[in-house]
Design a protein around this motif. Structure first.
Motif, PDB file in Angstrom:
ATOM      1  N   THR A  29     -14.951  -0.337   2.664  1.00  0.00           N
ATOM      2  CA  THR A  29     -13.512  -0.454   2.814  1.00  0.00           C
ATOM      3  C   THR A  29     -12.945  -1.735   2.229  1.00  0.00           C
ATOM      4  N   TYR A  31     -12.440  -4.656  -0.897  1.00  0.00           N
ATOM      5  CA  TYR A  31     -12.092  -4.605  -2.309  1.00  0.00           C
ATOM      6  C   TYR A  31     -13.344  -4.817  -3.145  1.00  0.00           C
ATOM      7  N   ASN A  33     -15.375  -3.743  -6.779  1.00  0.00           N
ATOM      8  CA  ASN A  33     -15.421  -3.111  -8.089  1.00  0.00           C
ATOM      9  C   ASN A  33     -16.738  -2.351  -8.227  1.00  0.00           C
ATOM     10  N   SER A  52     -11.916  -1.119 -11.246  1.00  0.00           N
ATOM     11  CA  SER A  52     -11.472  -1.943 -10.136  1.00  0.00           C
ATOM     12  C   SER A  52     -11.323  -1.107  -8.878  1.00  0.00           C
ATOM     13  N   TRP A  53     -11.127  -1.790  -7.761  1.00  0.00           N
ATOM     14  CA  TRP A  53     -11.014  -1.098  -6.483  1.00  0.00           C
ATOM     15  C   TRP A  53      -9.885  -0.075  -6.487  1.00  0.00           C
ATOM     16  N   SER A  54      -8.765  -0.436  -7.040  1.00  0.00           N
ATOM     17  CA  SER A  54      -7.614   0.454  -7.052  1.00  0.00           C
ATOM     18  C   SER A  54      -7.704   1.525  -8.132  1.00  0.00           C
ATOM     19  N   GLY A  55      -8.607   1.342  -9.062  1.00  0.00           N
ATOM     20  CA  GLY A  55      -8.676   2.232 -10.201  1.00  0.00           C
ATOM     21  C   GLY A  55      -7.718   1.866 -11.314  1.00  0.00           C
ATOM     22  N   GLY A  56      -6.952   0.816 -11.106  1.00  0.00           N
ATOM     23  CA  GLY A  56      -5.953   0.438 -12.079  1.00  0.00           C
ATOM     24  C   GLY A  56      -6.501  -0.223 -13.326  1.00  0.00           C
ATOM     25  N   ARG A  57      -7.682  -0.750 -13.233  1.00  0.00           N
ATOM     26  CA  ARG A  57      -8.311  -1.402 -14.374  1.00  0.00           C
ATOM     27  C   ARG A  57      -9.667  -0.771 -14.636  1.00  0.00           C
ATOM     28  N   ASN A  74     -11.651   6.597  -3.488  1.00  0.00           N
ATOM     29  CA  ASN A  74     -11.960   5.717  -2.364  1.00  0.00           C
ATOM     30  C   ASN A  74     -11.998   6.460  -1.031  1.00  0.00           C
TER      31      ASN A  74
END
Length: 126
Positions: A29, A31, A33, A52-57, A74
């Motif tokens: 849970t 952050y 990568n 990245s954790w958010s998938g943004g990168r 996630n």
């Protein structure tokens, strides 16, 4: 700690596709990568793709750019590597790994990752 289990490897013909999965458990849970690496016999372990954790990168090795796609879910604690247009030189044991303390950039050195799966073999051959 984080436990990682890869799956989805196998034998495919050149030009074929595979979808690798990396199921994570434990401390998932935070952050974190996630990256995919690969290692062929007698070769060093090389970076393939990271997210990245958010998938943004995302970041890809030049050798797979345009052919491979990394993603993550996630909610399911799973990362994926969609591999298309596979080549014989893609043959390797593929590992997923977790960067425990990621920085602003996705890191590409194996030693920078804290947790590893056991790997799944991908063989591309006619």
């Amino acid at each position: 700690q984080v436990q990682l289990v890869e799956s989805g490897g196998g034998l495919v013909r050149p030009g074929g596709s595979l979808r690798l999965s990396c199921a994570a458990s434990g401390r998932t849970t935070d952050y974190l990568n996630i990256a995919w690496f690969r290692q062929a016999p007698g070769k060093l372990r090389d970076f393939v793709a990271g997210i990245s954790w958010s998938g943004g990168r995302t970041h890809y090795a030049d050798s797979v750019k345009g052919r491979f796609t990394i993603s993550r879910d996630n909610e399911q604690n799973t990362a994926y590597l969609q591999m298309n247009s596979l080549k014989p030189e893609d043959t390797a044991n593929y590992y997923c790994a977790v960067d425990w303390n990621p920085g602003p950039q996705i890191r590409t050195t194996p030693g920078e990752y804290d947790w590893w799966g056991q790997g799944t073999q991908v063989t591309v051959s006619a």
